[in-house]
Structures are given as structure tokens and as C-alpha cells.
Design a protein around this motif. Structure first.
Motif, PDB file in Angstrom:
ATOM      1  N   LEU A 247      45.787  43.064  49.889  1.00  0.00           N
ATOM      2  CA  LEU A 247      45.268  44.036  50.857  1.00  0.00           C
ATOM      3  C   LEU A 247      44.595  45.208  50.148  1.00  0.00           C
ATOM      4  N   LEU A 248      45.185  45.652  49.050  1.00  0.00           N
ATOM      5  CA  LEU A 248      44.579  46.750  48.298  1.00  0.00           C
ATOM      6  C   LEU A 248      43.283  46.303  47.635  1.00  0.00           C
ATOM      7  N   PHE A 249      43.220  45.068  47.183  1.00  0.00           N
ATOM      8  CA  PHE A 249      41.971  44.538  46.638  1.00  0.00           C
ATOM      9  C   PHE A 249      40.868  44.574  47.704  1.00  0.00           C
ATOM     10  N   LEU A 250      41.222  44.193  48.934  1.00  0.00           N
ATOM     11  CA  LEU A 250      40.254  44.259  50.024  1.00  0.00           C
ATOM     12  C   LEU A 250      39.862  45.696  50.326  1.00  0.00           C
ATOM     13  N   LEU A 251      40.844  46.574  50.359  1.00  0.00           N
ATOM     14  CA  LEU A 251      40.603  47.978  50.703  1.00  0.00           C
ATOM     15  C   LEU A 251      39.661  48.640  49.713  1.00  0.00           C
ATOM     16  N   PHE A 252      39.814  48.317  48.420  1.00  0.00           N
ATOM     17  CA  PHE A 252      38.988  48.954  47.404  1.00  0.00           C
ATOM     18  C   PHE A 252      37.741  48.139  47.042  1.00  0.00           C
ATOM     19  N   GLY A 253      37.535  47.004  47.708  1.00  0.00           N
ATOM     20  CA  GLY A 253      36.279  46.278  47.547  1.00  0.00           C
ATOM     21  C   GLY A 253      36.177  45.394  46.321  1.00  0.00           C
ATOM     22  N   TYR A 254      37.311  44.991  45.751  1.00  0.00           N
ATOM     23  CA  TYR A 254      37.237  44.047  44.644  1.00  0.00           C
ATOM     24  C   TYR A 254      36.826  42.662  45.130  1.00  0.00           C
ATOM     25  N   LEU A 255      37.185  42.349  46.370  1.00  0.00           N
ATOM     26  CA  LEU A 255      36.856  41.050  46.933  1.00  0.00           C
ATOM     27  C   LEU A 255      35.606  41.180  47.788  1.00  0.00           C
ATOM     28  N   GLY A 256      34.807  40.127  47.842  1.00  0.00           N
ATOM     29  CA  GLY A 256      33.543  40.201  48.551  1.00  0.00           C
ATOM     30  C   GLY A 256      32.457  40.764  47.649  1.00  0.00           C
ATOM     31  N   GLY A 257      31.300  41.033  48.217  1.00  0.00           N
ATOM     32  CA  GLY A 257      30.205  41.582  47.420  1.00  0.00           C
ATOM     33  C   GLY A 257      29.790  40.597  46.347  1.00  0.00           C
ATOM     34  N   PRO A 258      29.476  41.104  45.136  1.00  0.00           N
ATOM     35  CA  PRO A 258      29.045  40.197  44.060  1.00  0.00           C
ATOM     36  C   PRO A 258      30.163  39.341  43.501  1.00  0.00           C
ATOM     37  N   GLY A 259      31.414  39.611  43.912  1.00  0.00           N
ATOM     38  CA  GLY A 259      32.535  38.838  43.395  1.00  0.00           C
ATOM     39  C   GLY A 259      32.936  39.285  42.009  1.00  0.00           C
ATOM     40  N   LEU A 260      34.006  38.653  41.492  1.00  0.00           N
ATOM     41  CA  LEU A 260      34.562  39.059  40.207  1.00  0.00           C
ATOM     42  C   LEU A 260      34.187  38.120  39.072  1.00  0.00           C
ATOM     43  N   GLY A 261      33.504  37.047  39.374  1.00  0.00           N
ATOM     44  CA  GLY A 261      33.199  36.071  38.344  1.00  0.00           C
ATOM     45  C   GLY A 261      32.089  36.520  37.401  1.00  0.00           C
ATOM     46  N   ALA A 262      32.176  36.094  36.138  1.00  0.00           N
ATOM     47  CA  ALA A 262      31.158  36.386  35.128  1.00  0.00           C
ATOM     48  C   ALA A 262      31.356  35.443  33.944  1.00  0.00           C
ATOM     49  N   GLU A 263      30.350  35.407  33.082  1.00  0.00           N
ATOM     50  CA  GLU A 263      30.443  34.532  31.911  1.00  0.00           C
ATOM     51  C   GLU A 263      31.327  35.163  30.834  1.00  0.00           C
ATOM     52  N   GLY A 264      31.725  34.348  29.863  1.00  0.00           N
ATOM     53  CA  GLY A 264      32.422  34.889  28.703  1.00  0.00           C
ATOM     54  C   GLY A 264      33.797  34.325  28.442  1.00  0.00           C
ATOM     55  N   PHE A 265      34.369  33.532  29.375  1.00  0.00           N
ATOM     56  CA  PHE A 265      35.682  32.956  29.115  1.00  0.00           C
ATOM     57  C   PHE A 265      35.577  32.015  27.914  1.00  0.00           C
ATOM     58  N   GLY A 266      36.413  32.237  26.931  1.00  0.00           N
ATOM     59  CA  GLY A 266      36.336  31.487  25.682  1.00  0.00           C
ATOM     60  C   GLY A 266      35.792  32.326  24.549  1.00  0.00           C
ATOM     61  N   ASP A 267      35.034  33.378  24.913  1.00  0.00           N
ATOM     62  CA  ASP A 267      34.502  34.294  23.901  1.00  0.00           C
ATOM     63  C   ASP A 267      35.366  35.547  23.781  1.00  0.00           C
ATOM     64  N   PHE A 268      35.727  36.144  24.937  1.00  0.00           N
ATOM     65  CA  PHE A 268      36.537  37.366  24.949  1.00  0.00           C
ATOM     66  C   PHE A 268      38.021  37.009  24.844  1.00  0.00           C
ATOM     67  N   SER A 269      38.392  36.390  23.740  1.00  0.00           N
ATOM     68  CA  SER A 269      39.725  35.813  23.611  1.00  0.00           C
ATOM     69  C   SER A 269      40.513  36.462  22.482  1.00  0.00           C
ATOM     70  N   SER A 270      41.775  36.081  22.395  1.00  0.00           N
ATOM     71  CA  SER A 270      42.609  36.453  21.252  1.00  0.00           C
ATOM     72  C   SER A 270      42.577  35.344  20.206  1.00  0.00           C
TER      73      SER A 270
END
Length: 565
Positions: A247-270
Motif C-alpha cells: 500500500l505504501l508503494f502505491l501511495l508513493f508511486g513506486y508502482l505504475g508509471g515507468p515501473g521499476l525494471g531496468a538493465e544491469g542484473f549480473g553487472d551490479f553484483s557482489s
């Protein structure tokens, strides 16, 4: 002797809290040593006009002028006409939205990032002290242990991303997972505090929720196993906390819009050696190889913490009978989820000193949407970092509880080594940035005559051409003059703007309410369209040819004309 106005019970409460306050002061002192004093002034903003700091700053500044709307933190005036949200500029929504009602009383140049960083360090010391209190009520180990945790290298290395400096949330959750749960009331109180910390995390940055929610599930397992609450009630509590986060994610707008996805998984790693690789931050330990983007997975323990870990291992061997009697099982649920997060930190491209040694791409393929949202998997090494340091602290303090001088000397030595080793000269807070504002008085003529300031083509980080210094100067100008702006930097940007980046002219022609700062390559097309253009502070600036206001007239002082063939 206590003052007569303070009862013995009140006095004992004050004495119990004193180590936490002292550890908080120690954490704050370390922050000041790293250069924090220079960034505490709320009216000093120049230091924020670079990198991700600028993204955070302008997210907050444009939010001040944006109308209220849902989701909270919505900003139609930045990345105009698409808009964005303060959450997507990593502007710490709880703070930004909380300050917005008071914006009219705040100075024009106002920032809260410096105070936020200071608060994070103070809370690190405080909750570090609470964690050590699981093993000892003595003041000395609680203060030394709290300050040692505040000196965590993984925190100081994150200054460039303030929303990700709330590492105290991890210490708070580890404290809840490891402390005693003697009765049902304590069990409910622990889950309520976990809900509070999750709620805070949901309004700071999604990565904190991704770390805290598994630790909350571990806490529920421990509560259920302790038989203080039934498994059904503990599970329902976790479900309620997950719902709160959503609910807080919805309230603050993390969900919807351009979304949270982006490239880089596998690069920004430990890396597999991240816990012992200082990546150039140590005065003593050598830097080990790593891939270019693996700074996101920085997990270095620090030489002082490693010495403390060695002392913990030696203490277990020396005091095996005492060690066997400890309640090891209470930490197993937390350990399990922390190890799972550490595995995720390695990503699909498991690397040893920068070289790939294992390919786990098939394992992660079905979860592409989730891994794109949390592409910087290396950050998930932080829970293991704090569990190892915190666990070493608890073992040393608990195993030598009958000889507190041993743990006192050990913690003091570890703290001294940790402080000495860290290269404070590399702290980004110690290197001030000069911000060159646009100063020409002609810019003030825009106010009241125009609604928008635009770069053409737009300059958006990660999406199209991006000149950080130019974008920041124009962002600040738009803010000062109360105009919208079409360019900038955000954690997630409006993907539909990519077509604007490639356009030869603005869609619909030159807008009458917009001032354009035009790329020289497009200037001829603007002039051919009949725009009135001139040079202002070295920048090609155009408005619609029909404009007769003071700003349009000012452009005639250094006019730009089509050259005759």
C-alpha cells in the motif's frame, strides 16, 4: 546519587538508554570526521549538484512547486510533459512529502540530505548498541559495539546514494531477530516494531523492503517456534506487514508509471571476495580485482571487524563449554534468509576477483521481472555484512561476560583499527563542488510570461544525450523561476520520451509558452520554423516568433539569424 525529582525506576531507564545515546553520538562523530559538518547546513545546496545527489535535490525542489496529487510525491513539472515522482528520484519520500506542507516557510535553497545522512549515522550507533545489549547490559561493550557498527565501510561508501544509507534498518531487524522473546507481549511488540521499520523502509527505498520483509518472515518463524504466538497468527502478521508495504508503494508511486525494471542484473553484483576486498578504501589491505560495476556489491568488513571475527572464533575455541550452552537456534531463521540474500547478491554471473566462475542464468530466467526491478543485486550482501560483524560482537561480549575487561579490550582494539584503516580522505563529503548558476538578469523576464523551460532535444540520463552540468544549471533556473523542465536524471525515466530525444523539432511546433535551449545542431531548423533566437550566457535560446514580451525582446541583443547561402 540520582536527583530527588527522578525516581529509581526512572533513573534505571535513563541509565539503560544512556549507552545507546552515547553510541549514537559516536556514530554522529564519525560522520562529522568523514566531512559531514560541511553538508549539515540546510541552505547549502551546491555540494548536491552532481551525480545522484543532483537527482535527489531536484526531485525535492520540483516537488515543492508541484500541486498535491496521488500518488504522493507526483511531479508533473519535472520531465514535462510526462512527469515523474519524488520516489523515482530517490528523494526519500517520507521526508520530502513530510516537508512539502512547510515549503512556503522554508528558504528557497533548502536541502535535507545532510541531516538525513547524520541521522542515519546516529541511528546506526543507537541500534548497534541495542543489538549488543542482547548479550550484555554493560555500558562499555554497548557503546563500543554500537560505534563499531556505525563505522561500517559499506555505509560510508554509499554517501552518493543517500536513500540507501538507512543501514540502521538492518541493525534494527537483526536486533529484533536475536533478542529474547520471553512472553506473548514481547512477541507482539517485536512484530509491531518490524511493521514500523517496514513502513519506514517503504517510504525510503524499495531495496530496504526487499531486505526487511525476509527478515520479518524470519522473525515470525522464530516467534512461532518460541511458542509465544501460534504459527497462524505470526503468518498473518507477516501478511499484514507485506500488505502495508504494498500500500505504501502505491501511495508513493513506486508502482505504475515507468515501473521499476531496468538493465544491469549480473553487472551490479557482489564478488565472492567482496567481504575482504576494500576496493581502494583501506590504508592497509590490498585492493583485489573486480568487475567495473561491482562497486554496488561492495561488502568489505573492515580490518577491525575482521580482527574481532578472529577473536570471536578464538573465544569459541577457548570457552567451548560456555559456547555450547548458548542459544544458537534463535539465530537460525535470520541466518537462513541472510544467506539466501547473499546468494542473490552474487547474481547469475558468479565471479571470483572479477572473473566469472559460475553461470546461474537458467536459475534466474523465470524471474526476469523481479531481477530487473532489483538489478543491483550486490546490495543484498549488506545483511550478511552486518550479521557477521554483529554476530562477532555478540559472541565476544557473551563468552567473556564474566571477564568484561577481555571483551572491552577486544572491542576497543577493533574500533581503533577500524577507524584507522578507513581512508576518510576518499569521502565524497570532503570534496566540495562548485555550482555555476546562470546569472543573467534576462532570465528573470521569463517569469509570468512562460510556463516551461525545455532543452531541445531533451537530455535525460540513461535515455538520450546527457550533459550533467548543463542540465543541472537549467534545472535550478527552472526551479527558481517556477517553470516546468523537460530533462534530468531519475532512477527510472519515462520511456516514451525516447522519441523526443530523436525529434528534429518539438511535436506540434515551437510552443508559445516554452523557452527552448537548443542544441546547435538543431538551431537551423528552429530558425527555419520562424522561431526568434538569441544567445544568452553562451546558450542558444529560442522562443516562438510571435512573442513580444521582455524576454523575447532581450534575445535580440545577441540575435541568431539564418545565414544566407
Amino acid at each position: 546519587m540520582l536527583p530527588k525529582s527522578v525516581s529509581r525506576d526512572e533513573g534505571s531507564v535513563l541509565l539503560d538508554r544512556l549507552p545507546g545515546w552515547l553510541a549514537a553520538l559516536g556514530g554522529l562523530g564519525w560522520f562529522l570526521w568523514l566531512g559531514g559538518g560541511a553538508v549539515l547546513s540546510p541552505t547549502r545546496i551546491d555540494w548536491l549538484t552532481q551525480g545522484d545527489w543532483a537527482m535527489n535535490l531536484f526531485g525535492w525542489l520540483f516537488l515543492r512547486q508541484a500541486p498535491w496529487g496521488l500518488p504522493l510525491g507526483d511531479m508533473p513539472n519535472l520531465f514535462h510533459p510526462y512527469g515523474t515522482r519524488v520516489s523515482l528520484t530517490d528523494g526519500i519520500p517520507w521526508v520530502a512529502v513530510g516537508l512539502k506542507p512547510f515549503s512556503g516557510w522554508l528558504p528557497v535553497n533548502f536541502q535535507y540530505t545532510g541531516a538525513w545522512l547524520a541521522l542515519c549515522y546516529a541511528l546506526m550507533g543507537y541500534f548497534g548498541s541495542r543489538l549488543v545489549a542482547v548479550a550484555s547490559a554493560r555500558a562499555v561493550p554497548r557503546v563500543l559495539g554500537g560505534v563499531l557498527l556505525a563505522l561500517a565501510p559499506v555505509l560510508a561508501a554509499r554517501f552518493g546514494h543517500p536513500a540507501l544509507c538507512a543501514h540502521w534498518l538492518l541493525l534494527a531487524m537483526l536486533w529484533l531477530n536475536l533478542r529474547d522473546i520471553p512472553d506473548e507481549r514481547t512477541a507482539w511488540r517485536s512484530l509491531a516494531l518490524a511493521a514500523l521499520f517496514n513502513g519506514v523502509a517503504a517510504g525510503v527505498h524499495p531495496y530496504w523492503v526487499a531486505m526487511l520483509l525476509p527478515l520479518t518472515a524470519a522473525l515470525a518463524v522464530r516467534v512461532a517456534r518460541s511458542r509465544r504466538l501460534g504459527g497462524g497468527r505470526a503468518l498473518a502478521a507477516v501478511g499484514g506487514i507485506a500488505l502495508l508495504d504494498g500500500l505504501l508503494f502505491l501511495l508513493f508511486g513506486y508502482l505504475g508509471g515507468p515501473g521499476l525494471g531496468a538493465e544491469g542484473f549480473g553487472d551490479f553484483s557482489s564478488d565472492l571476495v567482496t567481504l575482504v576486498n576494500p576496493m581502494g578504501w583501506s590504508r592497509v589491505m590490498p585492493e583485489l580485482p573486480a568487475r567495473p560495476r561491482q562497486g554496488e556489491g561492495f561488502g568489505y568488513l573492515g580490518l577491525g571487524a575482521m580482527l574481532l571475527g578472529a577473536l570471536a572464533v578464538a573465544s569459541v575455541a577457548a570457552r567451548w563449554r560456555v559456547a555450547r550452552a548458548l542459544s544458537w537456534r534463535r539465530g537460525l531463521p535470520a541466518l537462513a534468509v541472510v544467506l539466501l540474500m547473499a546468494v542473490y547478491a552474487l547474481s547469475w554471473r558468479v565471479a571470483w576477483q572479477g572473473r566469472q566462475v559460475v553461470d546461474l542464468s537458467a536459475l534466474y530466467a523465470p524471474f526476469a521481472a523481479q531481477t530487473a526491478a532489483f538489478r543491483a543485486s550486490g546490495r543484498f550482501i549488506w545483511p550478511l555484512h552486518y550479521l557477521l560483524v554483529g554476530g562477532a560482537l555478540l559472541l565476544v561480549v557473551r563468552l567473556w561476560r564474566d571477564r568484561p575487561w577481555v571483551s572491552g579490550v577486544g572491542l576497543g582494539l577493533a574500533l581503533a583499527v577500524q577507524a584507522y584503516e578507513w581512508r576518510a580522505d576518499r569521502s565524497s563529503l570532503r570534496w566540495p563542488v562548485a555550482f555555476h548558476r546562470l546569472q543573467a538578469p534576462e532570465w528573470k523576464e521569463m517569469k509570468g510570461h512562460y510556463r516551461h523551460l525545455a532543452l531541445f532535444p531533451p537530455q535525460i540520463q540513461w535515455l538520450c544525450r546527457y550533459d550533467e552540468h548543463l542540465v543541472n544549471k537549467l534545472s535550478y533556473l527552472a526551479y527558481r523561476e517556477g517553470l516546468t523542465f523537460n530533462s534530468g536524471n531519475a532512477a527510472r525515466v519515462p520511456p516514451q520520451a525516447v522519441e523526443d530525444c530523436r525529434a528534429a523539432l518539438p511535436s506540434g511546433g515551437v510552443d508559445a509558452e516554452t523557452v527552448y535551449v537548443v542544441n546547435p545542431e538543431h538551431l537551423t531548423l528552429f530558425l527555419q520554423s520562424g522561431a526568434r533566437c538569441g544567445v544568452l550566457e553562451g546558450l542558444p535560446v529560442c522562443v516562438r516568433d510571435s512573442r513580444q514580451d521582455g524576454f523575447a525582446t532581450a534575445l535580440e541583443r545577441q540575435p541568431l539569424r539564418l545565414t544566407q547561402p
